[in-house]
Design a protein around this motif. Sequence first.
Motif, PDB file in Angstrom:
ATOM      1  N   TYR A   1       1.132   2.171   7.672  1.00 17.15           N
ATOM      2  CA  TYR A   1       0.166   1.411   7.338  1.00 17.15           C
ATOM      3  C   TYR A   1      -0.980   1.713   6.569  1.00 17.15           C
ATOM      4  O   TYR A   1      -1.332   1.341   5.550  1.00 17.15           O
ATOM      5  CB  TYR A   1      -0.345   0.586   8.645  1.00 17.15           C
ATOM      6  CG  TYR A   1      -1.172  -0.753   8.440  1.00 17.15           C
ATOM      7  CD1 TYR A   1      -0.453  -1.914   8.322  1.00 17.15           C
ATOM      8  CD2 TYR A   1      -2.527  -0.723   8.314  1.00 17.15           C
ATOM      9  CE1 TYR A   1      -1.479  -3.021   7.842  1.00 17.15           C
ATOM     10  CE2 TYR A   1      -3.186  -1.685   8.007  1.00 17.15           C
ATOM     11  CZ  TYR A   1      -2.615  -2.962   7.644  1.00 17.15           C
ATOM     12  OH  TYR A   1      -3.246  -4.369   7.453  1.00 17.15           O
ATOM     13  N   VAL A   2      -1.486   2.827   7.129  1.00 20.55           N
ATOM     14  CA  VAL A   2      -2.567   3.358   6.382  1.00 20.55           C
ATOM     15  C   VAL A   2      -2.526   3.699   5.101  1.00 20.55           C
ATOM     16  O   VAL A   2      -3.226   3.346   4.080  1.00 20.55           O
ATOM     17  CB  VAL A   2      -3.096   4.733   7.291  1.00 20.55           C
ATOM     18  CG1 VAL A   2      -4.356   5.302   6.208  1.00 20.55           C
ATOM     19  CG2 VAL A   2      -3.758   4.431   8.620  1.00 20.55           C
ATOM     20  N   ALA A   3      -1.190   4.178   4.695  1.00 22.08           N
ATOM     21  CA  ALA A   3      -0.850   4.439   3.294  1.00 22.08           C
ATOM     22  C   ALA A   3      -0.301   3.558   2.595  1.00 22.08           C
ATOM     23  O   ALA A   3      -0.494   3.046   1.371  1.00 22.08           O
ATOM     24  CB  ALA A   3       0.104   5.641   3.255  1.00 22.08           C
TER      25      ALA A   3
ATOM     26  N   GLU B   1       3.533  -3.189   2.694  1.00 16.06           N
ATOM     27  CA  GLU B   1       5.009  -3.018   2.934  1.00 16.06           C
ATOM     28  C   GLU B   1       5.092  -2.696   4.726  1.00 16.06           C
ATOM     29  O   GLU B   1       6.077  -3.305   5.179  1.00 16.06           O
ATOM     30  CB  GLU B   1       5.597  -1.502   2.178  1.00 16.06           C
ATOM     31  CG  GLU B   1       5.628  -1.267   1.022  1.00 16.06           C
ATOM     32  CD  GLU B   1       4.198  -1.252   0.143  1.00 16.06           C
ATOM     33  OE1 GLU B   1       4.419  -0.782  -0.817  1.00 16.06           O
ATOM     34  OE2 GLU B   1       3.171  -1.071   0.776  1.00 16.06           O
ATOM     35  N   THR B   2       4.046  -2.145   5.226  1.00 12.44           N
ATOM     36  CA  THR B   2       4.111  -1.859   6.759  1.00 12.44           C
ATOM     37  C   THR B   2       3.832  -3.323   7.409  1.00 12.44           C
ATOM     38  O   THR B   2       4.454  -3.560   8.604  1.00 12.44           O
ATOM     39  CB  THR B   2       3.341  -0.906   7.226  1.00 12.44           C
ATOM     40  OG1 THR B   2       3.584   0.279   6.490  1.00 12.44           O
ATOM     41  CG2 THR B   2       3.683  -0.565   8.848  1.00 12.44           C
TER      42      THR B   2
ATOM     43  N   HIS C   1       9.685   7.544  -0.178  1.00 11.05           N
ATOM     44  CA  HIS C   1      10.326   7.521   1.087  1.00 11.05           C
ATOM     45  C   HIS C   1       9.853   6.214   1.944  1.00 11.05           C
ATOM     46  O   HIS C   1      10.394   6.030   2.961  1.00 11.05           O
ATOM     47  CB  HIS C   1      10.171   8.779   1.899  1.00 11.05           C
ATOM     48  CG  HIS C   1      10.743   9.785   1.182  1.00 11.05           C
ATOM     49  ND1 HIS C   1      10.058  10.843   0.357  1.00 11.05           N
ATOM     50  CD2 HIS C   1      12.188  10.624   1.189  1.00 11.05           C
ATOM     51  CE1 HIS C   1      10.820  11.819  -0.063  1.00 11.05           C
ATOM     52  NE2 HIS C   1      11.901  11.775   0.376  1.00 11.05           N
ATOM     53  N   ILE C   2       8.917   5.678   1.577  1.00 16.24           N
ATOM     54  CA  ILE C   2       8.069   4.449   2.391  1.00 16.24           C
ATOM     55  C   ILE C   2       9.161   3.467   2.570  1.00 16.24           C
ATOM     56  O   ILE C   2       9.466   3.174   3.964  1.00 16.24           O
ATOM     57  CB  ILE C   2       6.979   4.107   1.968  1.00 16.24           C
ATOM     58  CG1 ILE C   2       6.432   2.992   2.883  1.00 16.24           C
ATOM     59  CG2 ILE C   2       7.074   3.351   0.657  1.00 16.24           C
ATOM     60  CD1 ILE C   2       6.005   3.672   4.318  1.00 16.24           C
TER      61      ILE C   2
ATOM     62  N   LYS D   1       5.375  -8.148  10.582  1.00 19.09           N
ATOM     63  CA  LYS D   1       5.720  -9.614  10.740  1.00 19.09           C
ATOM     64  C   LYS D   1       6.964 -10.012  11.089  1.00 19.09           C
ATOM     65  O   LYS D   1       7.546 -11.190  11.854  1.00 19.09           O
ATOM     66  CB  LYS D   1       5.123 -10.228   9.606  1.00 19.09           C
ATOM     67  CG  LYS D   1       3.698 -10.193   9.394  1.00 19.09           C
ATOM     68  CD  LYS D   1       3.556 -10.883   8.226  1.00 19.09           C
ATOM     69  CE  LYS D   1       1.660 -10.993   7.831  1.00 19.09           C
ATOM     70  NZ  LYS D   1       1.578 -11.490   6.412  1.00 19.09           N
ATOM     71  N   ASN D   2       8.198  -9.171  10.738  1.00 24.28           N
ATOM     72  CA  ASN D   2       9.601  -9.347  10.771  1.00 24.28           C
ATOM     73  C   ASN D   2      10.179  -8.181  11.310  1.00 24.28           C
ATOM     74  O   ASN D   2      10.684  -7.361  10.511  1.00 24.28           O
ATOM     75  CB  ASN D   2       9.981 -10.204   9.587  1.00 24.28           C
ATOM     76  CG  ASN D   2      11.447 -10.489   9.856  1.00 24.28           C
ATOM     77  OD1 ASN D   2      11.797 -10.722  10.929  1.00 24.28           O
ATOM     78  ND2 ASN D   2      12.066 -10.639   8.617  1.00 24.28           N
ATOM     79  N   ASN D   3      10.213  -8.043  12.615  1.00 23.30           N
ATOM     80  CA  ASN D   3      10.840  -6.692  13.268  1.00 23.30           C
ATOM     81  C   ASN D   3      11.703  -7.229  14.439  1.00 23.30           C
ATOM     82  O   ASN D   3      11.622  -7.842  15.081  1.00 23.30           O
ATOM     83  CB  ASN D   3      10.463  -5.566  13.328  1.00 23.30           C
ATOM     84  CG  ASN D   3       9.403  -6.002  14.379  1.00 23.30           C
ATOM     85  OD1 ASN D   3       9.446  -5.481  15.631  1.00 23.30           O
ATOM     86  ND2 ASN D   3       7.971  -6.021  13.980  1.00 23.30           N
TER      87      ASN D   3
END
Length: 243
Positions: free
Chosen positions: A195-197, A201-202, A165-166, A207-209
């Motif tokens: 981010y912890v998991a 990816e996080t 699901h990430i 960086k780009n949102n």
Amino acid sequence: MREERLKQLRQMADEEYKAFNCKLIPGINKERTLGVRVPALRKLAKEIVKGGWERYLEELENCKLAPGGIGGTELFYEEVMLQGMIIAAAKMERETRLAYIARFVPRIDNWAVCDTFCGDLKFADREENRRRVWEFLQSYLSDDREYFLRFGVVMIMDHYIDVSHIDSILKILAGIHHEGYYVKMAVAWALSMCYVAFPQETEALIKNNRMDDFTHNKTIQKIRESYRVSKEDKERLKGLKRK
């Protein structure tokens, strides 16, 4: 039955804890708060689900609420908390539980009830329920009401941060644009847990949102507050904060 349970709640009340809780939860109605600690509420919920819980929930559902939620002329804050705990703990079919949840969510008007309820809904972790609950949550994740949306965000944070699901979660969280403070805080909290998991990816999302500056910076702050993130990662993320 409600009067009997309310008498029990009054006996468990703690004035000092009530004062503490009222400071901790903005907007809570002091006149409709007793000051019962969460462990005591859980103990009472476990007692109630042994039998007769359907009647008790029916009585609570039939109580009127003031415009705006919990601070009404009927239910106490602790009764709403207890209602959520019973919905989460009682033995019932999945669709019955989802129906109870759908009727309960409109009663959420503070972060404490929302987050406690979400954490208690362990049935979402069972493999046979995961797909159905995920589908159920999608309407909340696109809702424009603050606590409906927070409910959806906290639910996916508590129960769905996994490899399957990430990608969907990051896309959902990055696409939420809501002015509600408790939505922004929930999104930042959820992203910090992502981010912890799943740090790579996080971080790519960070960086780009297109998130607002508050949510972006609060996400980084919450990640940097985590003891599960290295000093090197925290320092690198600090450089991504917006001025």
